[in-house]
Each structure stands twice: as structure tokens, then as C-alpha cells.
Design an enzyme around this catalytic site. Structure first.
Site, PDB file in Angstrom:
ATOM      1  N   ARG A   1       0.321  -1.295  -0.013  1.00 28.14           N
ATOM      2  CA  ARG A   1      -0.198  -0.138   0.186  1.00 28.14           C
ATOM      3  C   ARG A   1       1.691   1.064  -0.203  1.00 28.14           C
ATOM      4  NH1 ARG A   1      -5.336  -0.307   3.652  1.00 28.14           N
ATOM      5  NH2 ARG A   1      -5.545   1.702   1.910  1.00 28.14           N
ATOM      6  N   CYS A   2       2.627   1.298   0.290  1.00 28.93           N
ATOM      7  CA  CYS A   2       3.120   2.702   0.209  1.00 28.93           C
ATOM      8  C   CYS A   2       3.671   2.434  -1.121  1.00 28.93           C
ATOM      9  CB  CYS A   2       4.100   2.624   1.386  1.00 28.93           C
ATOM     10  SG  CYS A   2       5.856   3.154   1.266  1.00 28.93           S
TER      11      CYS A   2
END
Length: 113
Positions: free
Chosen positions: A9-10
């Protein structure tokens, strides 16, 4: 063997993962949000980065601010907090043998390759 502890998600973590996959190195990718750190593994990674545990904490995360900010915590307690709440862990982390870095910025990876 190179290991990246990765949170998909980063964006910085994804960027580092793409960089490592494009290298000629043998890379193991661990999504640490699914394959959680154990206390011992995270302690070992912190030693390899050569930092205090608090330096691996994302102190702007809501869980940190709401639960831990302003409290007196020992290093083991900080590590336990990260094990319990992996979202608190800075990312990505790249390990190569007995060395490791928080790969922000991405160029930090070059220090251990």
C-alpha cells in the site's frame, strides 16, 4: 540473498520492490502486513539497521499518537508495539546479509548491495 520487507500500500515500498526486482539479485519479498514480524525477527532487523527501535516507528500514525505518544517505553516495549501494529513500521526495509536499511530514499539501498 536480499530480503525486502514490503507494504504494497506504500508507494515508496512499491518503488523499492520494482527496483530490486529489476536488479540481477536474488530477492525475497515479504509483505509484512500479511506475514507479520516476530519480536525476535524485528529485533534482529533493528540491530542490522543499527538504530534504536524508536527510529523505526512511524510516529505520525494515528495508532501511535492515540496509544503510545508521550508514554515512557523501553526498547522491548517499542518493538512489541510494532509487532502488534505493523502499520507503525517504517518501510521499506531491505536486508542483505548482516546489513539492512530503511530504503527511504530509494538510494539508501545502494549502501548494502
Amino acid at each position: 540473498m536480499i530480503t525486502i520487507y514490503h507494504n504494497p500500500r506504500c508507494s515508496k515500498s512499491r518503488e523499492c520492490n520494482v527496483f530490486l526486482e529489476a536488479s540481477d539479485k536474488d530477492v525475497t519479498v515479504i509483505n509484512y502486513m500479511q506475514t507479520l514480524f516476530t519480536f525476535d525477527t524485528l529485533s534482529e532487523v533493528i540491530k542490522k539497521i543499527n538504530i534504536a527501535p524508536i527510529q523505526l516507528v512511524r510516529t505520525n500514525e494515528k495508532i501511535w499518537k492515540d496509544t503510545y505518544k508521550g508514554t515512557e517505553m523501553s526498547d522491548p516495549e517499542i518493538i512489541e508495539a510494532m509487532v502488534s501494529h505493523p502499520k507503525l513500521i517504517q518501510r521499506p526495509i531491505v536486508v542483505n546479509g548482516d546489513k539492512a536499511v530503511i530504503a527511504r530514499p530509494l538510494e539508501k539501498v545502494q549502501e548494502i548491495l
